[in-house]
Design a protein around this motif. Sequence first.
Motif, PDB file in Angstrom:
ATOM      1  N   ASP B 294       0.846  -1.185   0.000  1.00 13.86           N
ATOM      2  CA  ASP B 294       0.000   0.000   0.000  1.00 13.86           C
ATOM      3  C   ASP B 294       0.892   1.251   0.000  1.00 13.86           C
ATOM      4  O   ASP B 294       1.829   1.350   0.791  1.00 13.86           O
ATOM      5  N   MET B 301      -4.952   6.259  -1.513  1.00 12.46           N
ATOM      6  CA  MET B 301      -4.254   5.028  -1.172  1.00 12.46           C
ATOM      7  C   MET B 301      -4.217   4.107  -2.390  1.00 12.46           C
ATOM      8  O   MET B 301      -5.250   3.677  -2.890  1.00 12.46           O
ATOM      9  N   ARG B 303      -3.482   0.611  -3.404  1.00  7.08           N
ATOM     10  CA  ARG B 303      -3.406  -0.648  -2.655  1.00  7.08           C
ATOM     11  C   ARG B 303      -2.426  -1.616  -3.307  1.00  7.08           C
ATOM     12  O   ARG B 303      -2.210  -1.580  -4.520  1.00  7.08           O
ATOM     13  N   ARG B 304      -1.892  -2.490  -2.492  1.00  6.66           N
ATOM     14  CA  ARG B 304      -1.013  -3.561  -2.987  1.00  6.66           C
ATOM     15  C   ARG B 304      -1.738  -4.302  -4.117  1.00  6.66           C
ATOM     16  O   ARG B 304      -2.897  -4.687  -3.982  1.00  6.66           O
TER      17      ARG B 304
END
Lengths: 235, 398
Positions: B294, B301, B303-304
């Motif tokens: 992240d 954000m 995210r992964r």
Amino acid sequence: MFTFTRLSPATSRDHVLVGLSPMNGRYTPEYIRKLIYWLQPRFRSIDVILPGFEAAYTLVAAGQPPTQAVRRARRACRQVRNPAVQALADLGVPDAARHVTSWTRLHANATYRAALIHSRRAYLTDSRIRRACRDMTGEVVRNAAAGGREIDAADIDIAVRYVIAEIPLFIHGPSLFGATESVFVYHRPTPLVTAIASGDCILTAEPGQSWAVVTEEENNHGRTGTSAALPVPSR
Amino acid sequence: MGEPELPLRYPFPLGDTGALPPLTRWAQRNKPVCPVRLPSGITAWMLTRKDDVAQVLADNRFSRDLAERGSPRMVGEDLTSVDDAIFNLDPPQHGRVRQVLSGWFTRRAVQRHRPLIARHADRLLDVMADGPNPTDLVESYSATLPLDAMGELMGVPAELARECRQTYPMSLDLSSTPDAVQKETDAAKRFIAKLIAAHRADPAPDSPVHELLAAASAGVITESEMFGTVFLVFVTSFDPLVAPLTTGPMILMLHRKQLAECLADPQLWPKAVEEILRYFHNGGLGFPRIAREDVEVHGTMIRRGDAVVVPMQAVTWDPRHYRNPERFNIHRATDGSATFGAGPHYCLGSQLARVVLQEAISALFHRFPTLDLAVSERELPWDPNRMFTRPIQLPVTW
């Protein structure tokens, strides 16, 4: 008033593609306006097509220096483009300018590009297509040549690119203009369209493609002119 | 323009005559981390500010490894799906493979190729001078020169020249189907396999292929890294050059005063090339990167596993770094470097591209100083689905 003669039995009123010839004296601003006013209400959608840069080859083959030929061809295209855009705008066609395009712009379309390659190949391999292209080219170049200048095979070789670049419009109207069916209209039947419509050549029109001739009726003491075109079945 | 619906859908409508697409400009101003739906259906985060892009491209938390099936793609299994290609490698593996080629591509090393580029340019311009006028510059010159010159430089043997022309430029067509993209990638793989076999049978020293083969033989890189990187070197040798060889002459013909300055003072050609590189697209959104964890950027954000894309034209049009970016101006103090990326994957061929463009564009206009467009610029056919955006046809007269 105009007479509309189909060169194929199709009766669709889905889309009409109007071919304009900038260097043909028939296509005056007034004629273009009347033609578009007459055609537009008769079809669901309308587009107007102008030649690409290859139009200048006619003038080069007729003996003009290339830069002068290009300048004249560009001016001639502008002179037919503007009244066509204006007529469509006056008729309330949204984004009228988008519906008047040259086939140079159609190079952005993969269908046009593939069809052009196919058309060039057809010119090289099909004697009927080759003859039709060269006959049409010879006629146009002779009309453009000043002072009775003789036209030879090398002149035709230069100018025939114009006619070849137009072929995709005769066979892929529906795909190129996002229509189910499309009729290409011009003021007279041409040997090329006749060859394609006959089905007796290497070029085949896609489903939904048809052709028609539109001629202006002359109000000459109450008599009206008619087109000499004969119906030809579409394949 | 009003507020567009998010995610934006790519490809965007192009700007006039190759200017920054209005939607990219909107995102740069209003949504610096902007969701974009790619033609494959995947949604990626698009970054459009130069500082953000420089930061992310140098950040190891964003991976370039897209070789695994199921990785985010623009359309389908394209060149990023090739195993162990230099495009797909992350540090430190990436640095080891890059080291094999970096000596061949330095600024000093590529200068020796100027005569070769000039020779091919002159030959093609001779043919153009004897051919039809007007003509399509793309067909006569811009698309042909990279195939001929780079083909020789990359050591394409005579028996594979025809297949090379059938394989490249690849279409990299965003309106294509995944199946067609896979076929195009497979065809290029077959060509590269034949090319490598030919080089093994008859080595051609002083080419990147030779360097990679030697490194594979010495165990410095794996066979797979060698194959994937030859594959990438070939894609980037052709397609990305055709676009600036088309848009460059076009923009100079539309700015005749600056063209006249270059003709009067040839020292200005490198400046003109830098501005051409800055002004136009260099590969649309590029290919995705994937967040390994992240990461927050501008309060968003990422995210992964999320994909991130960066349109380099947004970077070179960022008004925080380029004054009046919409103005084509060969006298800028800034150069075109940013168009080649940032971080470890900064374009290996950037100096060679400059040499090719300088030689090719100067040769064109010194041979045809009156060269001009044969149609209005409004009539030029731009295809927004081309990854390396350019007019498909460029009619010219002289």
